[in-house]
Enzyme design. Structure first.
Site, PDB file in Angstrom:
ATOM      1  N   ASP A 138     -11.891  89.428  -2.532  1.00 40.07           N
ATOM      2  CA  ASP A 138     -10.367  89.799  -2.827  1.00 40.07           C
ATOM      3  C   ASP A 138     -10.258  91.440  -2.793  1.00 40.07           C
ATOM      4  O   ASP A 138     -11.337  91.892  -2.165  1.00 40.07           O
ATOM      5  CB  ASP A 138     -10.000  89.233  -4.029  1.00 40.07           C
ATOM      6  CG  ASP A 138      -8.515  89.182  -4.079  1.00 40.07           C
ATOM      7  OD1 ASP A 138      -7.515  90.232  -3.852  1.00 40.07           O
ATOM      8  OD2 ASP A 138      -7.833  88.055  -4.227  1.00 40.07           O
ATOM      9  N   HIS A 193      -4.219  92.770  -7.128  1.00 38.51           N
ATOM     10  CA  HIS A 193      -4.282  91.242  -6.480  1.00 38.51           C
ATOM     11  C   HIS A 193      -5.645  90.743  -7.023  1.00 38.51           C
ATOM     12  O   HIS A 193      -5.518  89.473  -7.553  1.00 38.51           O
ATOM     13  CB  HIS A 193      -4.134  91.369  -4.848  1.00 38.51           C
ATOM     14  CG  HIS A 193      -4.238  90.262  -4.206  1.00 38.51           C
ATOM     15  ND1 HIS A 193      -4.982  89.467  -3.809  1.00 38.51           N
ATOM     16  CD2 HIS A 193      -2.978  89.649  -3.744  1.00 38.51           C
ATOM     17  CE1 HIS A 193      -4.652  88.414  -3.197  1.00 38.51           C
ATOM     18  NE2 HIS A 193      -3.634  88.584  -2.906  1.00 38.51           N
ATOM     19  N   SER A 515      -1.247  83.196  -2.466  1.00 42.13           N
ATOM     20  CA  SER A 515      -2.624  83.842  -3.241  1.00 42.13           C
ATOM     21  C   SER A 515      -2.923  83.322  -4.771  1.00 42.13           C
ATOM     22  O   SER A 515      -3.780  83.562  -5.170  1.00 42.13           O
ATOM     23  CB  SER A 515      -2.450  85.351  -3.303  1.00 42.13           C
ATOM     24  OG  SER A 515      -2.599  86.011  -1.853  1.00 42.13           O
TER      25      SER A 515
END
Ligand SMILES: *[C@@H]1O[C@H](CO)[C@@H](O)[C@H](O)[C@H]1NC(C)=O
Ligand SMILES: *[C@@H]1O[C@H](CO)[C@@H](O)[C@H](O)[C@H]1NC(C)=O
Ligand SMILES: *[C@@H]1O[C@H](CO)[C@@H](O)[C@H](O)[C@H]1NC(C)=O
Ligand SMILES: *[C@@H]1O[C@H](CO)[C@@H](O)[C@H](O)[C@H]1NC(C)=O
Ligand SMILES: *[C@@H]1O[C@H](CO)[C@@H](O)[C@H](O)[C@H]1NC(C)=O
Ligand SMILES: *[C@@H]1O[C@H](CO)[C@@H](O)[C@H](O)[C@H]1NC(C)=O
Ligand SMILES: *[C@@H]1O[C@H](CO)[C@@H](O)[C@H](O)[C@H]1NC(C)=O
Ligand SMILES: *[C@@H]1O[C@H](CO)[C@@H](O)[C@H](O)[C@H]1NC(C)=O
Ligand SMILES: *[C@@H]1O[C@H](CO)[C@@H](O)[C@H](O)[C@H]1NC(C)=O
Ligand SMILES: *[C@@H]1O[C@H](CO)[C@@H](O)[C@H](O)[C@H]1NC(C)=O
Length: 729
Positions: A138, A193, A515
């Site tokens: 990620d 994220h 996600s």
């Protein structure tokens, strides 16, 4: 009608919900009273009590007052009879009464919603859980986050061969045991994220977390005792194929048990050019399951990415917790919008200005209505609430001095964080806002702080979640499964912006997307692996898919079918005990690729090996031993017959007999014949094969036809969707 200001009227919100009905004739209402009076001698609670006494005619209002609101606005909740409600509505200053049916305050974490409860309510295998390592490919991670603190953790498991090379200012610990970087920025997360996805999969349970009070509660991952290794392959500009392949390569060698990767392209790519498909193939060969996000390009057809059968591909759906942000108009009407708004206007009203009426000379009315860049005259907007028919207005709000923004939503099922007070309205509500502005002399409104609501209409697949059909392997149904991916609170990076142009620093934030759904499934897969460490990727995938709940999706046509949710919504507890599984190993996947007619050159790119497909090998791609069954046919096949070969492995009770049943699904009716229709197993790990023959006619080119094949021994339910669709071209 005389105009009213916020502080001079009462609003009554009518709340009817399951728990609200206490006895036959009383219901719970929220009495909303606008902004708080700034008078020093004003005590909201005693004012609320005196209103109640007057309305009920009772001196004791015990059991009537449910709650007084006195932080972000003035008001209270109370139990009233119908006649009392009418009385309140007629009281001086009261303008209107609103039904507000679906609302109830309740906080549910996504893991609770999925059935994986906190603490001792969930069966856990602590020793194996702490030996489980999740590789997160990620944007990096925030090593200081409490979600990754190693309090109570022992040394990393012996099998761990990784390193901590996050750059100078990056320290691993016994929870976050590895870090690698392929971006030359260091593994520290500056996007938020990667921190968010890692904490959803395997973060510690951290109490009292929230986004400025919104969504407060305990944040935790699916396997809080598991270890995390972070592989940073993305920067603000994106994620290179080269970095992704290196991330897989190292994660496999480092000894991770599972890979979660919430990354994908805009459209599905051929396997030989897709670094995730290639990396995950190697992971599969080594016994490591890769969980991938389906993409955020829905609800259009053929948008799903992560389409290889050796990937577990995840769609995004809602939970029963939703965030709403009300817009209260000067005439008393409350419009229920969506956003994650922590800014508190304290119920105060501000003048409203529609972009159209603030146009600068260089822009036409339509562009100004969208609040496009350099379209508005600052002097018309300053100090007001800007109303825009497009989220673009958020970008210019500050430069024209707007206090807040109300915009027409493009994604009405998702609440987003903004850098100033804002709410988004559905088209219908936006129209009534505009009509209020146009029919009123000095239109005003207030944007309230976000409330948490209980949404009974859940789970529903999010509109943004990418839809099938699979454009590469046309007979493999994708996505495979759905999990919570809307308005998820999880750990965040204080080095990242919670929203565009947002200077606030937060440790926990709310994000939406496939996600966010992907690490939920990774957490479930890891949870299963803590009980069955020897299970192969396909066994875990099968257990998750065949035990899923049925689910609904937003949209019309294929957007609301299995092409939105695959097998359905994950059920972690049932997935622990699937009874039977569909297994497939490397050889099966090679046969599948041969059935796809790939050349040796392409096979070498995907598998890394010299493979020559046998001439006689007539394995059709749809005969891969997959937990779902799908086939694409020509529309001209007005009468069709299509068959699937499958093999089930018994992982339940040694001596068991499973009977098949078929339940109809979407579209024109399918005839489904299962031979044999009963399977008897004598031992665990025993395999039995069967054939499913599907007949039908006149496929709709817009809607797939589906059915469910269910094998049951009375205890286990092993469900597979069957989806037949036509070539619409
Ligand atoms: C190291 O990172 C922490 C957390 O972001 C930061 O507070 C600190 O200033 C950094 N130190 C250096 C030397 O960069
Ligand atoms: C969230 O905060 C509210 C208001 O302070 C409180 O009533 C509620 O119990 C909290 N919820 C959780 C799950 O902590
Ligand atoms: C306020 O204005 C809106 C839009 O014109 C209208 O739909 C609504 O009924 C009005 N509310 C009241 C209480 O007059
Ligand atoms: C509840 O969820 C459904 C399905 O996603 C959505 O359409 C609806 O707007 C939600 N309700 C609220 C009040 O957010
Ligand atoms: C799907 O929606 C239909 C119609 O609203 C409803 O009857 C059904 O119960 C829903 N199914 C699920 C699984 O939520
Ligand atoms: C592979 O080639 C065979 C023979 O030409 C053909 O019948 C089949 O449809 C092809 N399969 C795919 C998936 O393209
Ligand atoms: C594949 O075949 C080539 C030559 O045919 C050979 O040089 C190479 O070593 C082989 N690779 C593998 C992985 O077997
Ligand atoms: C077809 O391929 C599978 C998987 O590689 C292999 O097990 C099987 O023996 C092959 N069959 C033929 C007829 O070549
Ligand atoms: C399709 O099947 C139906 C009944 O199963 C039959 O009546 C019809 O003639 C068939 N049509 C074609 C084109 O074969
Ligand atoms: C599928 O199953 C049928 C019946 O068991 C069998 O005759 C056929 O050979 C199988 N096909 C393949 C490709 O394995």
């Amino acid at each position: 009608m005389a105009k009213l200001t916020a502080s001079s009227f009462l609003l009554v919100l009518f709340l009817s919900s399951v728990s609200a009905v206490t006895d036959e004739d009383k219901k719970e209402y929220i009495v909303y009273m606008g902004s708080l009076s700034s008078r020093e001698d004003y005590t909201p609670m005693s004012h609320h009590m005196s209103i109640l006494q007057e309305v009920t005619g009772e001196s004791s209002i015990e059991g009537r007052l449910v709650r007084s609101y006195k932080k972000s606005f003035n008001g209270f909740a109370a139990r009233l009879t119908e006649s009392e409600r009418e009385k309140v509505a007629k009281m001086e200053g009261v303008v209107s009464v609103f039904p507000n049916k679906m609302l109830q305050l309740q906080t549910t974490s996504s893991w609770d919603f999925m059935g994986l409860k906190e603490g001792t309510k969930t069966k856990r295998n602590p020793t194996t859980e702490s030996d489980t390592i999740i590789g997160v490919i990620d944007t990096g991670i925030t090593p200081e986050s409490e979600s990754f603190s190693d309090k109570g953790f022992g040394h990393p498991p012996k099998k761990w061969k990784g390193v901590c090379s996050g750059s100078e200012n990056f320290t691993c610990n016994n929870k976050l045991i590895g870090a690698r970087d392929y971006t030359s920025e260091g593994t520290r997360d500056t996007e938020g994220h990667g921190t968010h996805t890692a904490s959803t999969a395997a973060g510690n349970a951290v109490a009292d977390t929230s986004f400025f009070g919104i969504g407060n509660g305990t944040v935790r991952g699916g396997v809080p005792a598991a270890r995390i290794a972070a592989y940073k392959v993305c920067t603000v500009t994106g994620c290179t194929s080269d970095a992704i392949l290196s991330g897989f390569d190292d994660a496999i060698a480092d000894g991770v048990d599972l890979i979660t990767i919430s990354i994908g392209g805009k459209a599905a790519a051929n396997f030989e050019t897709d670094p995730i498909a290639i990396g995950a193939f190697h992971a599969m060969v080594k016994g490591i399951l890769t969980v991938n996000a389906a993409g955020n390009s829905g609800p259009s057809a053929e948008t799903v990415t992560g389409v290889a059968p050796w990937l577990l591909t995840v769609a995004a759906s809602t939970t029963n917790r939703g965030f709403v942000t009300k817009v209260v108009l000067g005439n008393g009407t409350a419009l229920v919008g969506k956003s994650v708004n922590s800014f508190d206007l304290r119920g105060k009203n501000y003048p409203l200005v529609y972009g159209k009426s603030a146009a600068s000379s260089s822009c036409d009315a339509e562009m100004a209505g969208h609040c496009s860049l350099s379209c508005l005259e600052k002097s018309h907007v300053e100090g007001k609430i800007l109303v825009c028919s497009d989220p673009d207005g958020l970008k210019i709000a500050e430069s024209v001095g707007a206090i807040a923004v109300i915009y027409k939503s493009l994604k009405p099922d998702v609440a987003f964080i903004h850098h100033l007070p804002a709410s988004s309205l559905q088209a219908k509500d936006f129209e009534s806002l505009v009509s209020y502005i146009e029919s009123t002399d000095s239109p005003q409104a207030s944007v309230l702080k976000t409330e948490t609501i209980f949404n009974r209409t859940s789970p529903v697949i999010a509109s943004f979640s990418s839809r099938g059909p699979n454009t590469i392997a046309i007979d493999i149904l994708k996505p495979d499964i759905t999990a919570p991916g809307v308005e998820i609170l999880a750990a965040f990076s204080p080095n990242a912006e919670p929203s565009e142009h947002d200077t606030r620093k937060v440790k926990y934030s709310v994000l939406s997307g496939t996600s966010m759904a992907c690490p939920h499934i990774a957490g479930v897969a890891a949870y299963i692996k803590t009980f069955y460490p020897k299970w192969s990727p396909s066994m875990i995938q099968s257990a998750i898919m065949t035990t899923a709940w049925p689910v609904n999706a937003t949209g019309t046509g294929i957007a609301s079918t299995e092409f939105a949710y695959g097998a359905g919504h994950v059920n972690p507890i049932a997935a622990l005990n699937p009874g039977l599984v569909y297994e497939s190993d490397k050889a099966d996947h090679v046969a599948f690729l041969c059935g796809m007619n790939y050349t040796s050159d392409i096979l070498k790119v995907i598998t890394g090996e010299n493979i020559t497909c046998s001439e006689k090998n007539d394995t059709l791609p749809r005969n891969l031993n997959y937990p779902s069954m799908s086939a694409k046919l020509l529309v001209s096949d007005s009468n069709f017959t299509v068959a699937f070969n499958r093999t089930l492995t018994n992982v339940g009770t040694p001596s068991s007999t499973y009977k098949s049943t078929v339940v109809a699904g979407h579209g024109s009716k399918l005839g489904v014949e299962v031979t044999p229709s009963v399977l008897s197993f004598k031992t665990v790990n025993e395999r039995q094969s069967f054939r499913v023959t599907v007949t039908g006619s006149d496929l709709d080119s817009e809607l797939p036809s589906s059915a469910n094949l269910i094998w049951s021994d009375g205890t286990h339910t092993v469900r597979s969707p069957i989806v037949i669709y036509a070539d619409s071209h």
